[in-house]
Design an enzyme around this catalytic site. Structure first.
Site, PDB file in Angstrom:
ATOM      1  N   CYS A   1      -3.931   0.652  -2.871  1.00 33.67           N
ATOM      2  CA  CYS A   1      -3.774  -0.584  -2.100  1.00 33.67           C
ATOM      3  C   CYS A   1      -2.660  -1.462  -2.673  1.00 33.67           C
ATOM      4  CB  CYS A   1      -5.059  -1.396  -2.125  1.00 33.67           C
ATOM      5  SG  CYS A   1      -6.514  -0.537  -1.541  1.00 33.67           S
TER       6      CYS A   1
ATOM      7  N   ASN B   1       0.844  -1.176   0.000  1.00 33.38           N
ATOM      8  CA  ASN B   1       0.000   0.000   0.000  1.00 33.38           C
ATOM      9  C   ASN B   1       0.892   1.243   0.000  1.00 33.38           C
ATOM     10  OD1 ASN B   1       0.668  -0.807   2.672  1.00 33.38           O
ATOM     11  ND2 ASN B   1      -1.005   0.392   3.543  1.00 33.38           N
TER      12      ASN B   1
ATOM     13  N   CYS C   1     -10.114  -3.212  -5.366  1.00 32.96           N
ATOM     14  CA  CYS C   1      -9.114  -4.233  -5.726  1.00 32.96           C
ATOM     15  C   CYS C   1      -9.779  -5.483  -6.280  1.00 32.96           C
ATOM     16  CB  CYS C   1      -8.242  -4.561  -4.524  1.00 32.96           C
ATOM     17  SG  CYS C   1      -7.130  -3.210  -4.083  1.00 32.96           S
TER      18      CYS C   1
ATOM     19  N   GLU D   1       0.442   5.155   0.601  1.00 38.09           N
ATOM     20  CA  GLU D   1      -0.458   6.222   1.041  1.00 38.09           C
ATOM     21  C   GLU D   1       0.038   7.578   0.548  1.00 38.09           C
ATOM     22  OE1 GLU D   1      -0.804   5.756   5.299  1.00 38.09           O
ATOM     23  OE2 GLU D   1      -2.204   4.086   5.047  1.00 38.09           O
TER      24      GLU D   1
ATOM     25  N   CYS E   1     -10.220  -4.819  -0.779  1.00 40.96           N
ATOM     26  CA  CYS E   1     -11.355  -3.892  -0.829  1.00 40.96           C
ATOM     27  C   CYS E   1     -12.094  -4.063  -2.155  1.00 40.96           C
ATOM     28  CB  CYS E   1     -10.870  -2.445  -0.650  1.00 40.96           C
ATOM     29  SG  CYS E   1     -10.105  -1.740  -2.132  1.00 40.96           S
TER      30      CYS E   1
ATOM     31  N   GLU F   1      -2.722  -4.626  -3.316  1.00 36.90           N
ATOM     32  CA  GLU F   1      -3.171  -5.567  -4.343  1.00 36.90           C
ATOM     33  C   GLU F   1      -3.130  -4.932  -5.732  1.00 36.90           C
ATOM     34  OE1 GLU F   1      -4.561  -4.721  -1.433  1.00 36.90           O
ATOM     35  OE2 GLU F   1      -6.212  -6.086  -0.956  1.00 36.90           O
TER      36      GLU F   1
END
Ligand SMILES: [Zn+2]
Length: 130
Positions: free
Chosen positions: A51, A40, A87, A42, A84, A53
């Site tokens: 993310c 991830n 993803c 940010e 999520c 993934e």
């Protein structure tokens, strides 16, 4: 499966999560047998965060390796975390039946699912055709 989880766990060290402190690593296995990792990433503008993934999937696809077979997600959490919705949709673009492996960073808990069970009705590109 162990190799994929280990790759995601190793990648997790590079997670960039200074805001949430929630570090996630992911690893994608393609039909070619190659593994692509992601973390991830940010951003101070939170909505720009991506993310682990999706980073891993985009790495594979950008290398021309689109036949995704499995995705492992490892998080520093007490319980395994599922990808999520965004993803799930991105993975479904390449394989709606991909194997999804979710594990804790300490390897204490591992859950495996078929993406179809996590996202039964993905948006399909053929809906865009006239
Ligand atoms: Zn996600």
């Amino acid at each position: 499966m162990e190799r994929l989880i280990e790759a995601a766990r190793e990648a997790l060290k590079n997670a960039y999560a200074p805001y949430s402190k929630f570090r996630v690593g992911a690893a994608v296995l393609t039909r070619s047998g190659k593994i692509y990792t992601g973390v991830n990433v940010e951003n101070a503008s939170f909505g720009l965060t991506v993310c682990a993934e999706r980073v891993a999937v985009f790495k594979a696809v950008s290398e021309g390796d689109k036949e995704i077979e499995a995705v492992a997600v490892v998080a520093e959490s007490d319980e395994p975390v599922a990808p999520c919705g965004a993803c799930r949709q991105v993975i479904a673009e390449f394989n709606p039946n991909a194997t999804i492996i979710m594990a804790t960073a300490d390897g204490r808990r591992v859950v495996t699912a078929n993406l179809k069970d996590l996202l039964p009705s993905p948006f399909r590109g053929d809906a865009l055709k006239p």
